[in-house]
Enzyme design. Sequence first.
Site, short mmCIF file in Angstrom:
data_model
loop_
_atom_site.label_atom_id
_atom_site.label_comp_id
_atom_site.label_asym_id
_atom_site.label_seq_id
_atom_site.Cartn_x
_atom_site.Cartn_y
_atom_site.Cartn_z
N HIS A 61 22.63 54.42 -11.17
CA HIS A 61 23.04 55.84 -11.32
C HIS A 61 23.24 56.17 -12.79
O HIS A 61 23.68 55.31 -13.57
CB HIS A 61 24.34 56.10 -10.55
CG HIS A 61 24.25 55.78 -9.09
ND1 HIS A 61 24.64 54.57 -8.56
CD2 HIS A 61 23.81 56.52 -8.05
CE1 HIS A 61 24.44 54.58 -7.25
NE2 HIS A 61 23.93 55.76 -6.91
N ASP A 69 23.31 47.87 -8.44
CA ASP A 69 22.81 48.66 -7.31
C ASP A 69 21.34 49.03 -7.49
O ASP A 69 20.79 49.84 -6.73
CB ASP A 69 23.68 49.92 -7.08
CG ASP A 69 24.03 50.64 -8.35
OD1 ASP A 69 23.43 50.35 -9.40
OD2 ASP A 69 24.92 51.52 -8.30
N HIS A 74 30.93 57.06 -14.28
CA HIS A 74 30.83 58.50 -13.96
C HIS A 74 32.06 59.28 -14.42
O HIS A 74 32.06 60.50 -14.35
CB HIS A 74 30.64 58.72 -12.46
CG HIS A 74 29.39 58.13 -11.90
ND1 HIS A 74 28.14 58.47 -12.37
CD2 HIS A 74 29.19 57.20 -10.93
CE1 HIS A 74 27.22 57.77 -11.70
NE2 HIS A 74 27.83 57.00 -10.82
N TYR A 115 26.48 47.48 -4.04
CA TYR A 115 27.19 47.74 -2.79
C TYR A 115 26.64 46.94 -1.60
O TYR A 115 25.43 46.66 -1.54
CB TYR A 115 27.10 49.25 -2.46
CG TYR A 115 27.67 50.06 -3.60
CD1 TYR A 115 29.04 50.26 -3.71
CD2 TYR A 115 26.85 50.54 -4.63
CE1 TYR A 115 29.58 50.93 -4.80
CE2 TYR A 115 27.38 51.22 -5.71
CZ TYR A 115 28.75 51.40 -5.79
OH TYR A 115 29.29 52.06 -6.87
C1 OKP Z 1 28.82 54.89 -8.33
B1 OKP Z 1 28.14 53.90 -9.27
C2 OKP Z 1 29.23 60.62 -1.30
C3 OKP Z 1 27.92 60.36 -1.97
C4 OKP Z 1 28.14 60.20 -3.44
C5 OKP Z 1 28.36 58.51 -5.06
C6 OKP Z 1 27.69 57.34 -5.65
C7 OKP Z 1 28.51 56.75 -6.74
C8 OKP Z 1 27.89 55.55 -7.36
N1 OKP Z 1 29.40 59.77 -0.19
N2 OKP Z 1 27.73 58.93 -3.87
O1 OKP Z 1 27.25 54.48 -10.18
O2 OKP Z 1 27.52 52.80 -8.63
ZN ZN Z 2 25.68 53.04 -9.38
#
Ligand code: OKP
Ligand code: ZN
Length: 341
Positions: free
Chosen positions: A196, A283, A158, A322
């Site tokens: 994501h 994930d 990201h 996660y």
């Molecule tokens: C990272 B990766 C805030 C909610 C935002 C972010 C997710 C990031 C994922 N608590 N959540 O792509 O696994």
């Molecule tokens: Zn992710």
Amino acid sequence: MKIYYTDDHLAHHPKAEVHRGKMVTPHEGPHRMDLLMAGMKRAGFTDFTEPPAFDITCLDGVHTPDYIHFVQTAWARWKDAGYAGDVLPMSFPYNPRRAKPPIEIDGAAGYFCSSADTMITETSWTALASTAACALGTVESVAKGESAFALIRPPGHHAGADYMSGYCILNNAAIAAQALLNKGMDRVAILDVDSHHGNGTQDIFYARDDVLFASLHGEPDHHFPYFWGHKDEKGAGKGDGYTLNYPLPAGTHYPAWRNALLDAIAKIRNFKPDALVVSLGVDTFERDPISSFKLKVEDYPAYGADIAKLGLPTSFIMEGGYGVPEIGDNAAGVLKGFSEG
Ligand code: OKP
Ligand code: ZN
């Protein structure tokens, strides 16, 4: 397959995350590495290699000097300002950003960020340098024609040229792809299988035709990072056609996910890259606490074997996954399926 790993990831340990209106223990923390490591060992991976020394020039062309300077100095500035805890941005510039960040650190933190889930601690830089170094380790292997895995955290996909986001601060997949080009390769493909969208990676290479970026992810109307990853985002200028997005609905099971993967693999094959970088987020698992796909443990070796059919030296870069012990089995499963496939 060489697995690049170092304990330095422990230096990035944010204390709290605001999640859906509540303060929680961050989903992205050192406990993830314990889960990943346990699964790797269950799968018989016991041989880990220390990464080469971090060379800051690996960030050239990936992150801007101003952003790197911000990341390195943010925590000290936050403390000097008398603020508590870790650097946690809360105010974000609306489009467009001004040419210069504000001077006040709370404002500067928001300027270089796009979501309030990414913290910088006193020692984060040590961990970040180690993730980049592990990515560079995989590049040394891939340049010799051997595939390798960077077993790292925090993730990177990201993070853009000048912003952090979604637990990501340095974009390790982009660092690996750029380092492969710097070694003389003409074309590199990045396949992002994290649940994501890899918006940072997309952004870094959006206007380029030497890196093909393909991402399978939860469709943006319902999934973080929300504002990118639509099908019609295809690249710009000479990069037009070199970004491929496969947004998929919440609840997607393996057969539909695999159909998208096979389409991405076919397009990667047509691109004729010299090497592949895989943003390996697990994930997509059915019990992942922050994602919505429905992959099962047995699906990971299966798709690892699909990726192997490309016949490319491959740099696997750990991204998300996660909360559950299966993240270790699933990361190891992809590598096993790839190696045996
Ligand atoms: C990272 B990766 C805030 C909610 C935002 C972010 C997710 C990031 C994922 N608590 N959540 O792509 O696994
Ligand atoms: Zn992710």
